[in-house]
Design an enzyme around this catalytic site. Structure first.
Site, PDB file in Angstrom:
ATOM      1  CD1 TRP A 293      -1.599   1.892   2.791  1.00  0.00           C
ATOM      2  CD2 TRP A 293      -2.628   1.915   0.807  1.00  0.00           C
ATOM      3  NE1 TRP A 293      -2.459   2.956   2.775  1.00  0.00           N
ATOM      4  CE2 TRP A 293      -3.110   3.007   1.566  1.00  0.00           C
ATOM      5  CE3 TRP A 293      -3.131   1.726  -0.489  1.00  0.00           C
ATOM      6  CZ2 TRP A 293      -4.057   3.904   1.088  1.00  0.00           C
ATOM      7  CZ3 TRP A 293      -4.086   2.621  -0.962  1.00  0.00           C
ATOM      8  CH2 TRP A 293      -4.542   3.687  -0.184  1.00  0.00           C
TER       9      TRP A 293
ATOM     10  CG  ASP B 105      -2.342  11.817   4.798  1.00  0.00           C
ATOM     11  OD1 ASP B 105      -2.048  12.011   3.601  1.00  0.00           O
ATOM     12  OD2 ASP B 105      -3.185  10.973   5.166  1.00  0.00           O
TER      13      ASP B 105
ATOM     14  CB  SER C 270       0.457   4.624   3.128  1.00  0.00           C
ATOM     15  OG  SER C 270       0.075   5.575   4.076  1.00  0.00           O
ATOM     16  N   GLY C 271      -0.223   7.509   1.474  1.00  0.00           N
ATOM     17  CA  GLY C 271       0.048   8.940   1.579  1.00  0.00           C
ATOM     18  C   GLY C 271       0.327   9.347   3.019  1.00  0.00           C
TER      19      GLY C 271
ATOM     20  NE  ARG D 218      -9.729   6.825   1.690  1.00  0.00           N
ATOM     21  CZ  ARG D 218      -8.540   6.960   2.291  1.00  0.00           C
ATOM     22  NH1 ARG D 218      -7.483   6.350   1.784  1.00  0.00           N
ATOM     23  NH2 ARG D 218      -8.402   7.703   3.358  1.00  0.00           N
TER      24      ARG D 218
HETATM   25  C1  SPV Z   1      -3.155   6.202   4.012  1.00  0.00           C
HETATM   26  O1  SPV Z   1      -2.526   5.263   4.522  1.00  0.00           O
HETATM   27  O2  SPV Z   1      -2.610   7.199   3.538  1.00  0.00           O
HETATM   28  C2  SPV Z   1      -4.612   6.133   3.947  1.00  0.00           C
HETATM   29  C3  SPV Z   1      -5.325   5.295   4.914  1.00  0.00           C
HETATM   30  O3  SPV Z   1      -5.188   6.807   3.128  1.00  0.00           O
HETATM   31  S1  SPV Z   1      -5.833   6.322   6.218  1.00  0.00           S
HETATM   32  O4  SPV Z   1      -4.697   7.010   6.742  1.00  0.00           O
HETATM   33  O5  SPV Z   1      -6.470   5.455   7.187  1.00  0.00           O
HETATM   34  O6  SPV Z   1      -6.812   7.270   5.688  1.00  0.00           O
HETATM   35 MG    MG Z   2      -4.031   8.270   2.308  1.00  0.00          MG
END
Ligand code: SPV
Ligand code: MG
Length: 290
Positions: free
Chosen positions: A40, A54, A42-43, A155
């Site tokens: 994943w 984020d 991930s951002g 999403r």
């Molecule tokens: C990420 O991991 O960047 C996500 C998941 O988008 S969350 O942080 O749960 O939104």
């Molecule tokens: Mg994210």
């Protein structure tokens, strides 16, 4: 089968597919070695690794280049978190081929406004774009991909935004109708009830994706029994593990006045050299260094 086909087949087969978050190629390699099916991108993790929120503080190209580096480092598919798609449907149409060319196999795009705020923070700015606008962005992403096996995952943040099951379901149906290969339903409730309610009401064939960070009590076995979920994403466990490990080792070194206590407990320098791909370099050295 190429990586995109492998991920698509895994998403649709009966077994649950597991993706682990990574913020750099080393974390991705460790996740691959641990046996995860996918990475994943991930951002949240990448932002944390730069010590910024984020919230679209990092540019698309920073994320894209990290996805390229991760995809080059592992043999398993990479699912890129492209947040809101970095703009409108025009931006989405522009970036999808770039993510494909970077070697990722899927993108997840969320229906919040740009710039986004992170989903799991209490009292974050959780504002959604109109359903028509986001369905247009999903359709643009589908039309822009070069390989039909490259997955576009929609999403919805309707539950995160507190808009309720009805809104979450109608958005998810609209995104599936627009061509999404899967629907990620996100929640930050501390129990899985909200997500389980959504899953019970979901009658579409499009597989679902869960990120159970906020409700960790929902096990893989329980998710598998639900039948409609194709993929579970562990959204931030690489960066949290790294932060915890560094905090504890750094504190110990300060406390001890040296590294004599932590040394034996840490992975060896040799282990890190191996993770760096030293064996492959020695082979090249043997063959070609004259
Ligand atoms: C990420 O991991 O960047 C996500 C998941 O988008 S969350 O942080 O749960 O939104
Ligand atoms: Mg994210």
């Amino acid at each position: 089968m190429n990586k995109n086909q492998i991920l698509g087949a895994k998403l649709r087969d009966a077994a649950l597919t597991h993706a682990m978050a990574a913020h750099n190629p080393l974390a991705a390699k460790l996740a691959e070695q641990a046996g995860f099916d996918a990475i994943w991108g991930s951002g949240f993790e990448l932002s944390a690794s730069y010590a910024v929120p984020d919230a679209n503080i990092l540019s698309m190209s920073t994320h894209l280049e990290m996805m390229r580096a991760i995809a080059a480092a592992v043999a398993i598919p990479v699912i890129a978190d492209i947040d809101t798609g970095f703009g409108n449907a025009v931006n989405v149409a522009w970036i999808i081929p770039q993510y494909e060319a970077a070697g990722v196999s899927a993108v997840v795009m969320e229906d919040k406004t740009f710039p986004k705020d992170t989903s799991l923070r209490a009292d974050g700015r959780q504002k959604l774009v109109r359903v028509e606008e986001f369905a247009g962005k999903i359709a643009a992403a589908c039309a822009a991909r070069r390989d039909a096996n490259f997955l576009i995952i929609a999403r919805t943040e309707a539950l995160i935004a507190g808009l309720g099951q009805g809104e979450a379901l109608s958005r998810a149906r609209a995104y599936a109708a627009a061509g999404a290969d899967a629907i990620l339903i996100h929640s930050r409730q501390p129990t899985p009830d909200e997500v389980l309610g959504f899953i019970a009401a979901w009658q579409d064939d499009t597989p679902l994706v869960l990120v159970p960070t906020a409700y960790p009590q929902l096990t893989e076995r329980a998710i598998e029994r639900l039948g409609k979920v194709g993929l579970v994403i562990y959204g931030n466990h690489a960066i949290r593990a790294a932060v915890g490990a560094m905090q504890s080792v750094f504190a110990r070194i300060r406390r001890d006045g040296g590294i004599y206590n932590v040394d034996a407990a840490l992975p060896t320098v040799k282990a890190i050299i191996e993770l760096q791909g030293d064996a492959a370099m020695r082979e090249v050295e043997q063959r070609f260094l004259r």
